[in-house]
Design a protein around this motif. Sequence first.
Motif, PDB file in Angstrom:
ATOM      1  N   VAL A  59      21.503  10.912  10.913  1.00  0.00           N
ATOM      2  CA  VAL A  59      21.587   9.453  11.048  1.00  0.00           C
ATOM      3  C   VAL A  59      21.883   8.841   9.677  1.00  0.00           C
ATOM      4  N   CYS A  60      21.159   9.281   8.653  1.00  0.00           N
ATOM      5  CA  CYS A  60      21.381   8.758   7.298  1.00  0.00           C
ATOM      6  C   CYS A  60      22.804   9.038   6.828  1.00  0.00           C
ATOM      7  N   ALA A  61      23.275  10.260   7.047  1.00  0.00           N
ATOM      8  CA  ALA A  61      24.623  10.627   6.594  1.00  0.00           C
ATOM      9  C   ALA A  61      25.687   9.787   7.282  1.00  0.00           C
ATOM     10  N   SER A  62      25.500   9.505   8.565  1.00  0.00           N
ATOM     11  CA  SER A  62      26.518   8.721   9.271  1.00  0.00           C
ATOM     12  C   SER A  62      26.462   7.241   8.895  1.00  0.00           C
ATOM     13  N   GLN A  63      25.288   6.739   8.521  1.00  0.00           N
ATOM     14  CA  GLN A  63      25.150   5.318   8.216  1.00  0.00           C
ATOM     15  C   GLN A  63      25.288   4.978   6.736  1.00  0.00           C
ATOM     16  N   PHE A  64      24.989   5.940   5.858  1.00  0.00           N
ATOM     17  CA  PHE A  64      24.992   5.648   4.421  1.00  0.00           C
ATOM     18  C   PHE A  64      25.866   6.607   3.606  1.00  0.00           C
ATOM     19  N   GLY A  65      26.635   7.451   4.267  1.00  0.00           N
ATOM     20  CA  GLY A  65      27.514   8.374   3.555  1.00  0.00           C
ATOM     21  C   GLY A  65      26.989   9.796   3.580  1.00  0.00           C
ATOM     22  N   SER A  66      27.913  10.729   3.464  1.00  0.00           N
ATOM     23  CA  SER A  66      27.568  12.142   3.638  1.00  0.00           C
ATOM     24  C   SER A  66      26.615  12.689   2.578  1.00  0.00           C
ATOM     25  N   SER A  67      26.461  12.010   1.458  1.00  0.00           N
ATOM     26  CA  SER A  67      25.545  12.505   0.428  1.00  0.00           C
ATOM     27  C   SER A  67      24.103  12.032   0.650  1.00  0.00           C
ATOM     28  N   SER A  68      23.881  11.170   1.636  1.00  0.00           N
ATOM     29  CA  SER A  68      22.516  10.692   1.884  1.00  0.00           C
ATOM     30  C   SER A  68      21.797  11.624   2.845  1.00  0.00           C
ATOM     31  N   TYR A  69      20.487  11.611   2.742  1.00  0.00           N
ATOM     32  CA  TYR A  69      19.628  12.431   3.595  1.00  0.00           C
ATOM     33  C   TYR A  69      18.312  11.693   3.788  1.00  0.00           C
ATOM     34  N   SER A  70      17.485  12.227   4.670  1.00  0.00           N
ATOM     35  CA  SER A  70      16.258  11.512   5.021  1.00  0.00           C
ATOM     36  C   SER A  70      15.041  12.090   4.325  1.00  0.00           C
ATOM     37  N   ILE A  71      14.070  11.206   4.090  1.00  0.00           N
ATOM     38  CA  ILE A  71      12.727  11.606   3.694  1.00  0.00           C
ATOM     39  C   ILE A  71      11.757  10.803   4.548  1.00  0.00           C
ATOM     40  N   VAL A  72      10.593  11.340   4.747  1.00  0.00           N
ATOM     41  CA  VAL A  72       9.560  10.618   5.487  1.00  0.00           C
ATOM     42  C   VAL A  72       8.412  10.333   4.522  1.00  0.00           C
ATOM     43  N   LEU A  73       7.977   9.094   4.479  1.00  0.00           N
ATOM     44  CA  LEU A  73       6.907   8.699   3.571  1.00  0.00           C
ATOM     45  C   LEU A  73       5.534   9.006   4.139  1.00  0.00           C
ATOM     46  N   ASP A  74       5.403   8.951   5.467  1.00  0.00           N
ATOM     47  CA  ASP A  74       4.117   9.192   6.137  1.00  0.00           C
ATOM     48  C   ASP A  74       4.410   9.793   7.505  1.00  0.00           C
ATOM     49  N   VAL A  75       4.066  11.059   7.714  1.00  0.00           N
ATOM     50  CA  VAL A  75       4.393  11.719   8.975  1.00  0.00           C
ATOM     51  C   VAL A  75       3.716  11.072  10.176  1.00  0.00           C
ATOM     52  N   ASP A  76       2.667  10.303   9.941  1.00  0.00           N
ATOM     53  CA  ASP A  76       1.973   9.638  11.045  1.00  0.00           C
ATOM     54  C   ASP A  76       2.593   8.294  11.413  1.00  0.00           C
ATOM     55  N   ASP A  77       3.609   7.865  10.672  1.00  0.00           N
ATOM     56  CA  ASP A  77       4.240   6.563  10.894  1.00  0.00           C
ATOM     57  C   ASP A  77       5.721   6.749  11.220  1.00  0.00           C
ATOM     58  N   PRO A  78       6.121   6.531  12.469  1.00  0.00           N
ATOM     59  CA  PRO A  78       7.524   6.739  12.847  1.00  0.00           C
ATOM     60  C   PRO A  78       8.497   5.799  12.139  1.00  0.00           C
ATOM     61  N   MET A  79       8.003   4.721  11.562  1.00  0.00           N
ATOM     62  CA  MET A  79       8.874   3.766  10.884  1.00  0.00           C
ATOM     63  C   MET A  79       8.994   4.051   9.378  1.00  0.00           C
ATOM     64  N   SER A  80       8.452   5.168   8.914  1.00  0.00           N
ATOM     65  CA  SER A  80       8.422   5.432   7.473  1.00  0.00           C
ATOM     66  C   SER A  80       9.596   6.281   6.972  1.00  0.00           C
ATOM     67  N   TRP A  81      10.628   6.486   7.797  1.00  0.00           N
ATOM     68  CA  TRP A  81      11.812   7.218   7.347  1.00  0.00           C
ATOM     69  C   TRP A  81      12.622   6.362   6.383  1.00  0.00           C
ATOM     70  N   ARG A  82      13.162   6.994   5.349  1.00  0.00           N
ATOM     71  CA  ARG A  82      14.078   6.344   4.429  1.00  0.00           C
ATOM     72  C   ARG A  82      15.274   7.248   4.203  1.00  0.00           C
ATOM     73  N   CYS A  83      16.408   6.636   3.961  1.00  0.00           N
ATOM     74  CA  CYS A  83      17.608   7.365   3.604  1.00  0.00           C
ATOM     75  C   CYS A  83      17.746   7.279   2.092  1.00  0.00           C
ATOM     76  N   VAL A  84      17.980   8.409   1.468  1.00  0.00           N
ATOM     77  CA  VAL A  84      18.051   8.474   0.005  1.00  0.00           C
ATOM     78  C   VAL A  84      19.279   9.248  -0.435  1.00  0.00           C
ATOM     79  N   VAL A  85      19.639   9.061  -1.673  1.00  0.00           N
ATOM     80  CA  VAL A  85      20.669   9.871  -2.325  1.00  0.00           C
ATOM     81  C   VAL A  85      20.077  10.367  -3.629  1.00  0.00           C
ATOM     82  N   ALA A  86      20.518  11.547  -4.054  1.00  0.00           N
ATOM     83  CA  ALA A  86      20.065  12.086  -5.331  1.00  0.00           C
ATOM     84  C   ALA A  86      20.766  11.310  -6.454  1.00  0.00           C
ATOM     85  N   ASP A  87      20.019  11.016  -7.499  1.00  0.00           N
ATOM     86  CA  ASP A  87      20.596  10.308  -8.653  1.00  0.00           C
ATOM     87  C   ASP A  87      21.369  11.272  -9.529  1.00  0.00           C
TER      88      ASP A  87
END
Length: 116
Positions: free
Chosen positions: A88-116
Motif C-alpha cells: 500500500v505504501c509503495a503504491s501510494q508514496f513511491g516504490s522506495s517507501s515501506y511500512s512500519i507499525v508504531l504499536d501492534v495493538d493499534d490498527p491505525m498506527s501504520w506509517r509509510c516511511v522512506v530511508a534517508d
Amino acid sequence: MTRHRLLGAAAALMLGFGGALVVFEAVERGGPVDPAESVVGSPDINKHCSELGDRFGAAMQGTDAYGWRCAGLTSGMWETRVVDISDVCASQFGSSSYSIVLDVDDPMSWRCVVAD
C-alpha cells in the motif's frame, strides 16, 4: 533421579519457550521511527482496497495492526484478502517507501516511511 530429570527438562523447555516469546515480542512491537527514516504519510487502506473493485473496502479481522483485510463481492461471493501494508505504501508514496507499525495493538498506527 528420573523425576529430577523430568523437572529439569520441563524447566529448560519453559525457559526456551519464554526466551523465544520475549525475542518475538521485541521484534513485533515496532516502536518509534528510526532516525534514518522519514515518515511520508499514513497508508490509505480503504483507497487501496477500493482499487480492487467497486465493491471492495477496508475491513478489520481482529483488533490489532495486522487485522486489515480488503473485503468485498467477487462474482456474487464474499471475499477477503490480506493487506500487505508495505505494498500500500509503495503504491501510494513511491516504490522506495515501506511500512512500519508504531504499536501492534493499534490498527491505525501504520506509517509509510522512506530511508534517508
